[in-house]
Scaffold this motif. Structure first.
Motif, PDB file in Angstrom:
ATOM      1  N   THR A   1       0.775  -1.241   0.000  1.00 42.40           N
ATOM      2  CA  THR A   1       0.000   0.000   0.000  1.00 42.40           C
ATOM      3  C   THR A   1       0.807   1.292   0.000  1.00 42.40           C
ATOM      4  O   THR A   1       0.231   2.356  -0.268  1.00 42.40           O
ATOM      5  CB  THR A   1      -0.948   0.038   1.219  1.00 42.40           C
ATOM      6  OG1 THR A   1      -0.187   0.133   2.424  1.00 42.40           O
ATOM      7  CG2 THR A   1      -1.823  -1.214   1.270  1.00 42.40           C
ATOM      8  N   SER A   2       2.099   1.255   0.300  1.00 45.39           N
ATOM      9  CA  SER A   2       2.842   2.518   0.390  1.00 45.39           C
ATOM     10  C   SER A   2       3.261   3.018  -1.000  1.00 45.39           C
ATOM     11  O   SER A   2       3.859   2.269  -1.774  1.00 45.39           O
ATOM     12  CB  SER A   2       4.091   2.364   1.261  1.00 45.39           C
ATOM     13  OG  SER A   2       4.796   3.601   1.304  1.00 45.39           O
ATOM     14  N   PRO A   3       2.990   4.274  -1.298  1.00 47.29           N
ATOM     15  CA  PRO A   3       3.406   4.824  -2.598  1.00 47.29           C
ATOM     16  C   PRO A   3       4.919   5.019  -2.701  1.00 47.29           C
ATOM     17  O   PRO A   3       5.430   5.281  -3.790  1.00 47.29           O
ATOM     18  CB  PRO A   3       2.666   6.173  -2.654  1.00 47.29           C
ATOM     19  CG  PRO A   3       2.481   6.559  -1.223  1.00 47.29           C
ATOM     20  CD  PRO A   3       2.252   5.276  -0.491  1.00 47.29           C
ATOM     21  N   TYR A   4       5.621   4.873  -1.582  1.00 48.84           N
ATOM     22  CA  TYR A   4       7.074   5.081  -1.583  1.00 48.84           C
ATOM     23  C   TYR A   4       7.848   3.774  -1.748  1.00 48.84           C
ATOM     24  O   TYR A   4       9.080   3.767  -1.674  1.00 48.84           O
ATOM     25  CB  TYR A   4       7.511   5.745  -0.281  1.00 48.84           C
ATOM     26  CG  TYR A   4       6.894   7.101  -0.007  1.00 48.84           C
ATOM     27  CD1 TYR A   4       6.399   7.892  -1.042  1.00 48.84           C
ATOM     28  CD2 TYR A   4       6.797   7.582   1.292  1.00 48.84           C
ATOM     29  CE1 TYR A   4       5.831   9.128  -0.788  1.00 48.84           C
ATOM     30  CE2 TYR A   4       6.225   8.824   1.555  1.00 48.84           C
ATOM     31  CZ  TYR A   4       5.749   9.585   0.509  1.00 48.84           C
ATOM     32  OH  TYR A   4       5.182  10.814   0.768  1.00 48.84           O
ATOM     33  N   TRP A   5       7.148   2.656  -1.930  1.00 45.93           N
ATOM     34  CA  TRP A   5       7.818   1.357  -1.903  1.00 45.93           C
ATOM     35  C   TRP A   5       8.928   1.235  -2.945  1.00 45.93           C
ATOM     36  O   TRP A   5      10.052   0.825  -2.625  1.00 45.93           O
ATOM     37  CB  TRP A   5       6.788   0.237  -2.088  1.00 45.93           C
ATOM     38  CG  TRP A   5       7.426  -1.118  -2.159  1.00 45.93           C
ATOM     39  CD1 TRP A   5       7.597  -1.895  -3.259  1.00 45.93           C
ATOM     40  CD2 TRP A   5       8.029  -1.824  -1.069  1.00 45.93           C
ATOM     41  NE1 TRP A   5       8.256  -3.054  -2.944  1.00 45.93           N
ATOM     42  CE2 TRP A   5       8.530  -3.036  -1.599  1.00 45.93           C
ATOM     43  CE3 TRP A   5       8.184  -1.558   0.289  1.00 45.93           C
ATOM     44  CZ2 TRP A   5       9.171  -3.976  -0.802  1.00 45.93           C
ATOM     45  CZ3 TRP A   5       8.822  -2.500   1.088  1.00 45.93           C
ATOM     46  CH2 TRP A   5       9.314  -3.688   0.537  1.00 45.93           C
TER      47      TRP A   5
ATOM     48  N   SER B   1       1.795   4.237   4.187  1.00 47.92           N
ATOM     49  CA  SER B   1       0.956   3.110   3.782  1.00 47.92           C
ATOM     50  C   SER B   1      -0.499   3.402   4.167  1.00 47.92           C
ATOM     51  O   SER B   1      -0.788   4.384   4.845  1.00 47.92           O
ATOM     52  CB  SER B   1       1.458   1.813   4.430  1.00 47.92           C
ATOM     53  OG  SER B   1       1.476   1.909   5.837  1.00 47.92           O
TER      54      SER B   1
END
Length: 335
Positions: free
Chosen positions: A204-208, A252
């Protein structure tokens, strides 16, 4: 391997704190990390474990402190060792920590490192640290690092079977003495364990993607700083890695926030000390406890500052520790 009577081994290990963080898996079954990591092993916190392989047992049993606990992950590690030894007996595992369990102090790292070291001794296998690191990883990823003392790197690896994702030592404990002050801000277990938190973050995290792509640069910077004994360079990359990991988790959905108010105040206190010229930096794993790393000659001043932070319950003072080691082994081997 022919045996008579129980096989017993005892070992102890220390938790480690990651300076370049591990968060996320590329293979959940084999516990292979999505990113590499670098850590230091602590000498002031200890897990002690006794493993007894007993033909009378009908399943693996785990006693953690004063209570029974689930043994599924323990059995994964023990099965690998039993297969190597040709022993089918189940085991009773008795383990205790002299520090809070499941509260962001890497108790699973020291726990599984002590487990595999004790079981290896009980079975008389004599596996080397590389092999033990790979087996400990199957129970808890960070346990791969607690097999070793000092400064330790655990690479991501590329092979599907995980054979190249085992830890190795960069510097021994005495190679660069530093002090670690652990500020305990709660003794409660964290609400979401690391394994579940990692899966949630990756989904869910856009920074993954940015987290994974930026890790090699941080690893190279930290590795070089350690080998040069460059405190300022290590401080910069360690704090950067810590804040990136927590930003990743906070972003997230829903956000994961392992910190409490005292965590934030302790970080501010450490930054304040550095502004005054004290060589110190912070790191925080997946939990609310803050670790301050400094040159040993400044440890008293850092400890006083942390004790003065509201909400800090205790400050544990540590140096750089050794790897997992056998403390007692009594294998009874038959004809």
């Amino acid at each position: 391997m022919s045996t008579e009577g129980p096989l017993i081994g005892c070992a102890e290990a220390h938790p480690n704190i990651a300076l370049v963080k591990y968060w996320g898996k590329r293979d959940e079954k084999l516990n292979l990390p999505a990113v590499g990591s670098i850590s230091v092993t602590l000498d002031a916190l200890t897990t002690r474990t006794r493993v007894t392989f007993d033909p009378a047992l009908r399943r693996d049993e785990l006693r953690l402190g004063d209570g029974e606990a689930g043994a599924a992950r323990v059995s994964v590690c023990l099965d690998l060792l039993r297969e190597k030894a040709g022993v089918g007996w189940y085991a009773r595992v008795e383990s205790e920590n002299d520090f809070p369990t499941g509260a962001g102090l890497a108790s699973s790292a020291s726990g599984f490192a002590a487990l595999v070291r004790a079981a290896d001794a009980a079975l008389g296998l004599g596996l080397d640290e590389r092999e033990l690191s790979g087996i400990a990883r199957r129970g808890s990823g960070s346990a791969a690092r607690s097999i070793f003392g000092g400064y330790v790197e655990w690479p991501r690896g590329e092979r599907p079977d995980g054979s190249d994702s085992v830890a190795h030592q960069l510097l021994p404990p005495g190679g660069w003495p530093l002090a670690v002050l652990v500020a305990i801000t709660t003794r409660r277990s964290k609400p979401k364990g690391s394994s579940e938190g990692m899966k949630h973050t990756a989904r869910t995290s856009p920074y993954w993607e940015a987290w994974v792509e930026g890790q090699e640069e941080d690893l190279a910077a930290a590795r070089g700083a350690i080998l040069r004994r460059d405190f300022q360079a290590l401080a910069e990359v360690s704090e950067r890695s810590c804040l990136k990991m927590h930003a990743l988790m906070m972003a997230s959905s829903p956000g994961l926030l392992y910190w409490n108010g005292a965590t934030v105040e302790a970080i501010h206190a450490i930054r304040g000390l550095r502004h005054e010229g004290i060589p110190v930096f912070f790191t925080v794993d997946a939990g609310p406890q803050v670790k301050a790393i400094c040159l040993p000659s400044f440890a008293d001043e850092v400890e006083r500052a942390l004790r003065g932070v509201g909400g800090v319950l205790e400050v544990i003072r540590s140096g750089i520790g050794d790897g997992a080691r056998v403390t007692h082994a009594m294998p009874v081997v038959g004809d």
